[in-house]
Design a protein around this motif. Sequence first.
Motif, PDB file in Angstrom:
ATOM      1  N   GLY A  80       0.831  -1.103  -0.023  1.00  0.00           N
ATOM      2  CA  GLY A  80       0.063  -0.031   0.166  1.00  0.00           C
ATOM      3  C   GLY A  80       0.731   1.085  -0.049  1.00  0.00           C
ATOM      4  N   LEU A  81       1.861   1.227  -0.393  1.00  0.00           N
ATOM      5  CA  LEU A  81       3.042   2.452  -0.396  1.00  0.00           C
ATOM      6  C   LEU A  81       2.905   3.149  -2.053  1.00  0.00           C
ATOM      7  CD1 LEU A  81       6.196   0.774   0.688  1.00  0.00           C
ATOM      8  CD2 LEU A  81       4.356   2.006   2.065  1.00  0.00           C
ATOM      9  N   THR A  82       3.110   4.361  -1.786  1.00  0.00           N
ATOM     10  CA  THR A  82       3.127   5.147  -3.181  1.00  0.00           C
ATOM     11  C   THR A  82       4.299   4.906  -3.946  1.00  0.00           C
ATOM     12  OG1 THR A  82       1.790   7.004  -2.011  1.00  0.00           O
ATOM     13  CG2 THR A  82       2.922   7.494  -3.797  1.00  0.00           C
ATOM     14  N   TYR A  83       4.201   4.632  -5.145  1.00  0.00           N
ATOM     15  CA  TYR A  83       5.411   4.303  -5.997  1.00  0.00           C
ATOM     16  C   TYR A  83       5.326   5.020  -7.214  1.00  0.00           C
ATOM     17  CZ  TYR A  83       9.479   1.813  -7.527  1.00  0.00           C
ATOM     18  OH  TYR A  83      10.767   1.473  -8.263  1.00  0.00           O
ATOM     19  N   ASP A  84       6.419   5.696  -7.784  1.00  0.00           N
ATOM     20  CA  ASP A  84       6.584   6.466  -9.001  1.00  0.00           C
ATOM     21  C   ASP A  84       7.515   5.966  -9.997  1.00  0.00           C
ATOM     22  OD1 ASP A  84       6.639   8.074 -10.972  1.00  0.00           O
ATOM     23  OD2 ASP A  84       6.884  10.127  -9.938  1.00  0.00           O
ATOM     24  N   PRO A  85       7.383   4.854 -10.914  1.00  0.00           N
ATOM     25  CA  PRO A  85       8.272   4.163 -11.587  1.00  0.00           C
ATOM     26  C   PRO A  85       9.098   5.269 -12.559  1.00  0.00           C
ATOM     27  CG  PRO A  85       6.340   2.825 -11.683  1.00  0.00           C
ATOM     28  CD  PRO A  85       5.906   4.393 -10.914  1.00  0.00           C
ATOM     29  N   ALA A  86       8.305   6.264 -12.877  1.00  0.00           N
ATOM     30  CA  ALA A  86       8.972   7.372 -13.845  1.00  0.00           C
ATOM     31  C   ALA A  86      10.186   8.024 -13.017  1.00  0.00           C
ATOM     32  CB  ALA A  86       7.859   7.943 -14.547  1.00  0.00           C
ATOM     33  N   SER A  87       9.733   8.271 -11.977  1.00  0.00           N
ATOM     34  CA  SER A  87      10.902   9.211 -10.962  1.00  0.00           C
ATOM     35  C   SER A  87      11.950   8.209 -10.928  1.00  0.00           C
ATOM     36  CB  SER A  87      10.176   9.551  -9.812  1.00  0.00           C
ATOM     37  OG  SER A  87      11.156   9.984  -9.010  1.00  0.00           O
ATOM     38  N   GLU A  88      11.842   6.894 -10.522  1.00  0.00           N
ATOM     39  CA  GLU A  88      12.801   6.162 -10.184  1.00  0.00           C
ATOM     40  C   GLU A  88      13.519   5.894 -11.480  1.00  0.00           C
ATOM     41  OE1 GLU A  88      12.693   3.219  -7.080  1.00  0.00           O
ATOM     42  OE2 GLU A  88      12.504   5.263  -6.397  1.00  0.00           O
ATOM     43  N   ARG A  89      13.048   5.657 -12.799  1.00  0.00           N
ATOM     44  CA  ARG A  89      13.860   5.453 -13.888  1.00  0.00           C
ATOM     45  C   ARG A  89      14.542   6.697 -14.285  1.00  0.00           C
ATOM     46  NH1 ARG A  89       9.024   2.450 -15.350  1.00  0.00           N
ATOM     47  NH2 ARG A  89       8.228   4.187 -16.162  1.00  0.00           N
TER      48      ARG A  89
END
Length: 386
Positions: free
Chosen positions: A319-328
Motif C-alpha cells: 500500500g505504498l506510493t510508488y513512481d516508476p518514472a521518477s525511479e527510472r
Amino acid sequence: MEYVQERITTLHDFGGAAGASTVPPADAVAETAVVVPMAGREHGSPAAERVLSELETLEPAPAAVIIPVRADADRIGPFREWLESFALPTCVLWCNAPAVDELLTSADLANGFGKGRDVWLALGPAAAAANYVVVHDADARSYEAAHVTRLLAPLTMGSAFSKGYYARVEDERLYGRLFRLFYAPLIRALETSHDAPILDYLGAFRYALAGEFAVTADLARQLRTPRAWGLEVGTLGDAFDYAGFEGTAQVDLGYHEHDHRVVAGEAGLEGMSREVAGELLRVVEERGVDPEYTTLREQYRTAGTRLIDQYRADAMVNGLTYDPASERDQLDRYVDSIAPPGPDRRLPRWRDAPFETAAVLEAACLEPERRGCRTGLELLDSSAQD
C-alpha cells in the motif's frame, strides 16, 4: 518473520519474541568509543538531540563519545557548548580547524575533505581509547541507544566488523534510493560478467550504504578511509580483506527515519553517486575484477529496470506510493557515474599514519583544558599506560 542467513552472519530483530538479549556483556559498552560525525546543520537539530539523549541512557557509559564536527569558526563555540551539555564523556573534534589543516598539510594529506575525512580523524583517537568503535550518523530521528549494543553484539562473539541495516520506509514511500537504484543494480551488473568473492561480499549486505557500523579497534586502524561519501563502500573493501565472510555480521536495526537529500546536483544523490561509484569500482578492481566499462552502463540499466519492477510490486502489496518514472529518471542520472575510478585520495591506515592520535586531539580541540578534549587526552594517556 524470516530467518534467512546471507554469506555473512545476519542478526535479525524478532521483536523480543524470545525474551531480552543477553549479548553483548554489559561491560562491552564501557570498552567502546562511539563516533558521531556532525555537520554545522546538525547543531541543535531534533535528530542529533535524540541521538545524544539516547546515548546518555547507556549503562555503563561508553568509554568515549567522539564527535567530529565540521562547522564555521563563528559557530564551533556554541556547537561545542551544546554538545558538552549532555552527560556523556564527550570529545569534540573541530575537523576544519586551522590547526587540523596545518597538521594534514604538513603530512601531505590535505587533498580534499568530507564526511570520510572527518570520521578518519576520529577513528585514530577512538581506536586508542577503546577496544571497540561504533560509528553512527546523527540524522536518524528514530535512533535508539540499543543500536549501539546490537552492533556490538557480533564483535563480542568473535566478529571484527558489524554493519547495521534497516528499512527506509517513510511517508508511505520507499527511500534508501542511492542504495536501491545505484549500488544494488551496479553490483548485479558486475555479477553478470564476473564471478568474484568480493562481489559476493558486497552483495550480501542488505543496506551497504548505511552509516552505522562497528569494528574492533584493530580493524579501525586498518581502514583506508575515502575522504567523502565513499566512506561506507571503502570500509566494506577493507573489512573484506581483514574480516572476510566469517568475521563479518550485519544487524537489523528496525526502521530509520532520516533526513532526505534531493536527487539532482553535486550536493544531491547525483553527486553522491559519483563518490560511491569511484570507491566501489576501486574496491572491486583492487580485488581482481576488471570491469568492461563499454558495456557496464547498459548492464546497469538492465539490472536497475528489473529492480524497479520488483520495487513497484513490493510497494503495491504494502500500500505504498510508488513512481516508476521518477525511479527510472534516477537511473538516467546515476548512469554517468559509472566510469573508471579516478586518483586514489584515500587517507592512510592509522597504523601507518605519519603522526600520533594525540596530535589530532591537540589540533582539533579548542581550549584543550575544557572537559570534552581533556577527557579524550586522558583516555589516550590511560590506554598508553595499559
